[in-house]
Design an enzyme around this catalytic site. Structure first.
Site, PDB file in Angstrom:
ATOM      1  N   ARG A 201       0.557 -10.779  -0.779  1.00 47.26           N
ATOM      2  CA  ARG A 201       0.128 -10.886  -2.172  1.00 47.26           C
ATOM      3  C   ARG A 201      -1.217 -10.190  -2.314  1.00 47.26           C
ATOM      4  NH1 ARG A 201       1.375 -17.320  -3.309  1.00 47.26           N
ATOM      5  NH2 ARG A 201       3.646 -17.213  -3.089  1.00 47.26           N
ATOM      6  N   HIS A 202      -1.580  -9.868  -3.536  1.00 47.72           N
ATOM      7  CA  HIS A 202      -2.838  -9.163  -3.759  1.00 47.72           C
ATOM      8  C   HIS A 202      -4.021 -10.072  -3.463  1.00 47.72           C
ATOM      9  CE1 HIS A 202      -0.944  -5.600  -5.347  1.00 47.72           C
ATOM     10  NE2 HIS A 202      -0.275  -6.305  -6.236  1.00 47.72           N
ATOM     11  N   GLU A 203      -5.074  -9.470  -2.929  1.00 46.51           N
ATOM     12  CA  GLU A 203      -6.304 -10.209  -2.673  1.00 46.51           C
ATOM     13  C   GLU A 203      -6.843 -10.758  -3.983  1.00 46.51           C
ATOM     14  OE1 GLU A 203      -8.346 -12.260  -1.034  1.00 46.51           O
ATOM     15  OE2 GLU A 203      -8.235 -10.791   0.596  1.00 46.51           O
ATOM     16  N   ASP A 212      -2.213  -4.693  -1.268  1.00 47.70           N
ATOM     17  CA  ASP A 212      -3.200  -3.830  -1.922  1.00 47.70           C
ATOM     18  C   ASP A 212      -3.160  -2.392  -1.412  1.00 47.70           C
ATOM     19  OD1 ASP A 212      -4.280  -5.981  -3.433  1.00 47.70           O
ATOM     20  OD2 ASP A 212      -5.430  -6.620  -1.687  1.00 47.70           O
TER      21      ASP A 212
END
Length: 558
Positions: A201-203, A212
């Site tokens: 998942r995105h930071e 990312d």
């Protein structure tokens, strides 16, 4: 990473019952207070930079010596968290305990006095072992690409690649560009959920995860493909004016597809102009493609005599001027009730001083130009930083740096064209560019996650984010180029096939996300293993579909 509160008067026999109630990335924490005073239990994620503690609850004083009061909480297991225990009456910190809980584990935190009544001891005991925690931790160590120290995210050695969404017409003269499609497959896998693992998942704000990496590499290789495809079409007699018209038309189609076909607002029902999200992935690709393709077409001479690694100065001048605009707007534009040049997440970050300042100037410009209801409403910053403001990671200001990313990809394409079949020259120049961009990134970030001049940030598409990912792209291009085009150890299959129908695969995986065989009802929706299986099957289906289309010579281009 939110910790959820669950109260219970008795921890006895709780383990078996609570294991069934737990969701993914959760564990049970029973706090036992043997003190003769009330204790406030608070927490903060170690990934949350300069954040306020969030209260879990208040434990009453122990009713009798040797008989502690207790309360039960459900806590997050994604990242290490720091627990703080303080006195409820005098606002005094008693102790802090950093701990990384394991998924579905059962833990006890004991708060007691030892020999000295003025010294409070806090210790965590594991009552029931976490489920598959060793697998989870090894995956995290293998895939965590969070920036720390001197860029340790080179662990994850996937290709810096992804074919151009709009230029399917790349001739077989350039097999390197045709085979650079692994990032498209990774993008599909990540968008489907990546097994619901946090590193897919995105930071939340500063730093990097696997998720990312993919989009910037996609933009980078799009720039490379622009150089190759425009060169090939000019060589077969196409005029620059006709190609400019095609570029403009394709950019408009990409933008329209992103707004009206794969808009995330469909999750809320039929599209409405009142809340239509205007920015998006394809919209960002459309602007980047339009800008870089126009630069390529409008500048005829790319190579200065004796300085073959430098693009012709008018194109570089345009890009550098855009970067000056980005820097001035980011650091000089006044934002009401926020510090000028603010790059933080707002929310509980920065000790809660700038709660509504998420994204700083970038968010302000989006609200000015697009309206607050037309940007992304649930940014990743809300997960750890508890932000309440909308912020769009594909917003207007970040588009400037995506153009830079595509332009650096264009530079890679020009190197391939200029030194065709001179493998040593191509590889050496890729490495020089990688080194140069890496040094710039190290200076901008001070080799840290949060303490640099311009931190690596996907939500803002910060300058250091672009230089860091472009550095990785050039280095990984060396590995791919050497493996595929020099030694011919690998043909690029099966990732070659999705790249030949990249726009179809990307749009299709978004439109048919909820349909079988891409998704089905799971026996246990709180199992990482089941989600991972489903996401891998869905991604493999698109690879197979693209292979069948390739066999039948069906290619969808715009």
């Amino acid at each position: 990473s939110q910790a959820l509160l669950f109260r219970g008067s008795d921890a006895t026999g709780l383990s078996h019952h609570k294991h069934k109630a737990l969701k993914m990335d959760e564990a049970i924490l029973t706090v036992n207070n043997e003190l003769d005073a009330e204790v406030v239990v608070s927490w903060v994620s170690e990934r949350c930079y300069q954040c306020l503690y969030q209260q879990l609850g208040v434990l009453p004083a122990a009713p009798n010596p040797g008989q502690p009061s207790s309360a039960n909480y459900i806590v997050s297991t994604q990242h290490e968290i720091r627990l703080q225990l303080s006195s409820a009456t005098v606002n005094k910190e008693l102790c802090t305990v950093p701990f990384h809980f394991g998924e579905h584990g059962n833990y006890s935190l004991w708060v007691k006095n030892l020999n000295n009544a003025s010294v409070v001891n806090c210790s965590v005991v594991t009552d029931a072992e976490p489920v598959y925690s060793y697998i989870r931790e090894s995956l995290a160590r293998a895939h965590d690409v969070h920036i720390s120290g001197v860029f340790r995210c080179l662990i994850y050695t996937c290709r810096a690649a992804g074919n151009n969404n709009v230029e399917i017409m790349i001739l077989s003269l350039f097999p390197f560009a045709q085979r650079s499609c692994l990032s498209l497959v990774i993008m599909v896998f990540v968008n489907y959920g990546g097994g619901r693992y946090w590193f897919f998942r995105h930071e939340s704000w500063n730093g990097l995860t696997v998720a990312d990496l993919v989009f910037p590499w996609f933009v980078f290789i799009m720039g490379t493909s622009v150089a190759l495809s425009i060169n090939s079409m000019l060589r077969v007699g196409a005029t620059r004016l006709s190609l400019l018209r095609k570029v403009a038309w394709r950019s408009a189609q990409l933008f329209a597809i992103g707004v009206f076909i794969i808009n995330p607002n469909y999750c809320q029902g039929p599209l409405s102009w009142d809340n239509l999200r205007i920015p998006g992935v394809l919209q960002r690709l459309a602007w980047s493609y339009l800008a870089v393709a126009c630069l390529d077409l409008l500048v005829e001479a790319w190579w200065s005599p004796g300085l073959d690694v430098l693009l012709y100065w008018p194109a570089w001048l345009c890009v550098l001027l855009l970067e000056v605009v980005w820097l001035c707007l980011t650091f000089l534009l006044p934002v009401p009730d926020c510090p000028t040049g603010y790059l933080g997440p707002g929310g509980i970050g920065d000790m809660g001083q700038y709660t509504n300042c998420t994204g700083g100037a970038a968010a302000l410009i989006d609200r000015w130009l697009l309206g607050e209801s037309h940007v992304y409403q649930t940014p990743s910053s809300r997960v750890i930083y508890s932000t309440g403001m909308p912020h769009d990671p594909e917003g207007v200001l970040g588009s400037i740096n995506s153009i830079l990313m595509a332009f650096l990809g264009l530079q890679a394409g020009k190197i391939i064209l200029h030194y065709r079949d001179l493998h040593t020259s191509i590889i050496s120049r890729f490495l020089i560019w990688g080194l140069l961009l890496g040094v710039i990134s190290a200076i901008l970030t001070k080799c840290s996650t949060d303490q640099g001049f311009i931190p690596v940030n996907k939500n803002l598409w910060s300058l250091s984010y672009v230089t860091t990912l472009a550095c990785f792209a050039f280095v990984l291009l060396v590995l791919v180029y050497y493996t595929v085009d020099v030694k011919r150890w690998w043909s690029g299959a099966p990732f070659y096939y999705p790249g030949m129908n990249s726009i179809l695969v990307y749009v299709g995986h978004e439109v048919f996300e909820e349909y079988f065989p891409f998704r089905w009802s799971m026996a246990n929706s709180q199992s990482h293993a089941e989600h991972l299986t489903q996401n891998l099957v869905a991604t493999s289906c698109w690879v197979f579909i693209s292979y069948m289309l390739y066999r039948k010579k069906i290619f969808w281009k715009i």
